[in-house]
Design a protein around this motif. Structure first.
Motif, short mmCIF file in Angstrom:
data_model
loop_
_atom_site.label_atom_id
_atom_site.label_comp_id
_atom_site.label_asym_id
_atom_site.label_seq_id
_atom_site.Cartn_x
_atom_site.Cartn_y
_atom_site.Cartn_z
N PRO A 82 -23.97 -98.33 16.23
CA PRO A 82 -23.20 -97.44 17.13
C PRO A 82 -22.30 -96.41 16.60
CG PRO A 82 -22.22 -99.53 17.20
CD PRO A 82 -23.34 -99.88 16.20
N VAL A 83 -22.89 -95.76 15.62
CA VAL A 83 -21.94 -94.50 14.94
C VAL A 83 -21.18 -93.71 16.04
CG1 VAL A 83 -21.79 -92.77 13.45
CG2 VAL A 83 -23.33 -94.74 12.94
N GLN A 99 -17.81 -91.92 6.21
CA GLN A 99 -17.05 -92.88 6.65
C GLN A 99 -17.28 -93.63 8.02
OE1 GLN A 99 -14.43 -93.67 4.26
NE2 GLN A 99 -14.36 -95.48 5.63
N MET A 100 -17.52 -92.73 8.98
CA MET A 100 -17.75 -93.37 10.48
C MET A 100 -19.09 -94.24 10.28
SD MET A 100 -15.38 -92.40 12.17
CE MET A 100 -14.47 -92.63 10.91
N ILE A 101 -20.14 -94.03 9.45
CA ILE A 101 -21.40 -94.90 9.31
C ILE A 101 -20.73 -95.98 8.57
CG2 ILE A 101 -23.50 -94.92 7.94
CD1 ILE A 101 -23.94 -92.10 8.48
N LEU A 102 -20.31 -96.07 7.64
CA LEU A 102 -19.74 -97.11 6.83
C LEU A 102 -18.72 -98.17 7.54
CD1 LEU A 102 -19.49 -98.89 4.14
CD2 LEU A 102 -17.58 -97.55 3.82
N VAL A 103 -17.83 -97.65 8.44
CA VAL A 103 -17.33 -98.58 9.35
C VAL A 103 -18.21 -99.23 10.49
CG1 VAL A 103 -15.49 -98.51 10.98
CG2 VAL A 103 -15.05 -97.34 8.87
N ALA A 104 -18.97 -98.22 10.88
CA ALA A 104 -19.81 -98.81 11.98
C ALA A 104 -20.71 -100.03 11.30
CB ALA A 104 -20.94 -97.73 12.46
N ILE A 105 -21.32 -99.81 10.30
CA ILE A 105 -22.28 -100.93 9.81
C ILE A 105 -21.38 -101.98 9.19
CG2 ILE A 105 -23.29 -101.47 7.45
CD1 ILE A 105 -24.16 -98.57 7.30
#
Length: 331
Positions: free
Chosen positions: A207-208, A241-247
């Motif tokens: 859920p990015v 950065q958003m993708i990393l945090v979402a993962i």
């Protein structure tokens, strides 16, 4: 000469790509171990809620779940239609090819049916991006849209760039062109997810968009900074950065569902998402979270994260060593 979008590969981008690649491996293993059907459904709902909320939709995750299950909700017809359209788009999602102009138009038709007149077709007039009462970006003229999107899709199809970078560049360029009369934001985010899912199918359920919604101002600031610099690097850095945090958030949630010792996954999630590849002392980790009570931090944050296999000690055989440090667990 073939079209080449202007972007710079910064050291931060390289670092984020490496972190994401490592983290996606951890999440993939977790989803293979457990039956994540319920979690995938929840993440899909969060994605839809986040993407539509950016565009002003006020429906909650609970209301979207009700619509998904065919139950009535008390809400405006427009907002309900937006949710129904998004659900249909994700059901058709894996049939589309990222570099296909026809698929792009079909996706827009599904997303915007019943909301605007010009569905499934590029805009016929000028359009600007507003911030309050101020125009912050005037999109290219309508008579240039077909050519610009064609060149962008060809670049997407032929570029050897890493999918994480390529999808982020596409997302920015798509928003710059603003090819549709409405729905450009949700289309750009949907298409980036589609591109990433061709690299790893697990991206369909990360859920990015929910995180972008939580950082909406930074999202628009990154778009504007890239436009001002004629270089999409600021936007690429933000999206990665958003993708990393979402993962990492999804990894914590998956782990928490299988680990009885994790009582509050939100606290573990907060700790893990703030860490990078550095090694931290106990005091440094507490400082990251703005906490001062050591026992509470260890009980509610650190120990559950270690038990869940997300964080490891640098000196595992001597837990109480004064030289002890902590890091994200290595694959």
């Amino acid at each position: 000469m073939k079209y080449q979008p202007p972007y710079t590969i910064t050291s931060k981008i390289i670092h984020l790509v490496a972190q994401i690649s490592e983290s996606i491996g951890r999440l993939t293993v977790l989803t293979q171990i457990q039956d994540g059907l319920k979690l995938r459904k929840a993440n899909r709902i969060r994605t839809i809620q986040g993407s539509l909320a950016i565009e002003g939709n006020t429906l909650s995750e609970e209301q979207i779940t009700a619509i998904l299950n065919g139950k009535p909700v008390i809400a405006s017809p427009k907002e309900v239609q937006e949710v129904r359209n998004a659900i249909k788009a994700y059901e058709a999602f894996q049939q589309w090819k990222p570099s296909s102009g026809q698929d792009l138009l079909q996706a827009h038709q599904i997303l915007m049916t019943g909301l605007i007149d010009e569905v499934g077709q590029f805009r016929h007039g000028g359009v600007g991006v507003m911030s309050g009462d101020r125009v912050v970006h005037m999109a290219p003229p309508a008579n240039q849209v077909n050519r610009l999107i064609g060149e962008l899709l060809q670049w997407l199809d032929e570029s050897p760039e890493h999918p994480l970078i390529k999808s982020s560049v596409f997302h920015y360029e798509f928003e710059f062109i603003h090819p549709f009369a409405d729905g450009n934001g949700r289309m750009g985010r949907l298409w980036q997810t589609l591109i990433l899912s061709q690299w790893n199918p697990i991206f369909v359920n990360i859920p990015v968009d929910s995180l972008i919604y939580q950082n909406q101002k930074a999202y628009y600031d990154a778009l504007q900074a890239s436009t001002d610099q004629t270089d999409s690097a600021p936007f690429i850095e933000f999206i990665l950065q958003m993708i990393l945090v979402a993962i990492l958030s999804s990894t914590v949630t998956d782990q928490a569902s299988d680990q009885a010792g994790v009582q509050d996954s939100d606290q573990v999630k907060r700790l893990v998402t703030l860490m990078d590849k550095h090694e931290y002392t106990l005091a440094e980790l507490m400082s990251l979270l703005g906490l001062s009570h050591r026992a509470t931090f260890q009980k509610n944050y650190l120990n559950p994260a270690i038990e869940a296999g997300l964080i490891e000690r640098t000196i595992p055989d001597k837990p109480k060593s004064p030289k002890q440090k902590y890091r994200l667990k290595r694959i």
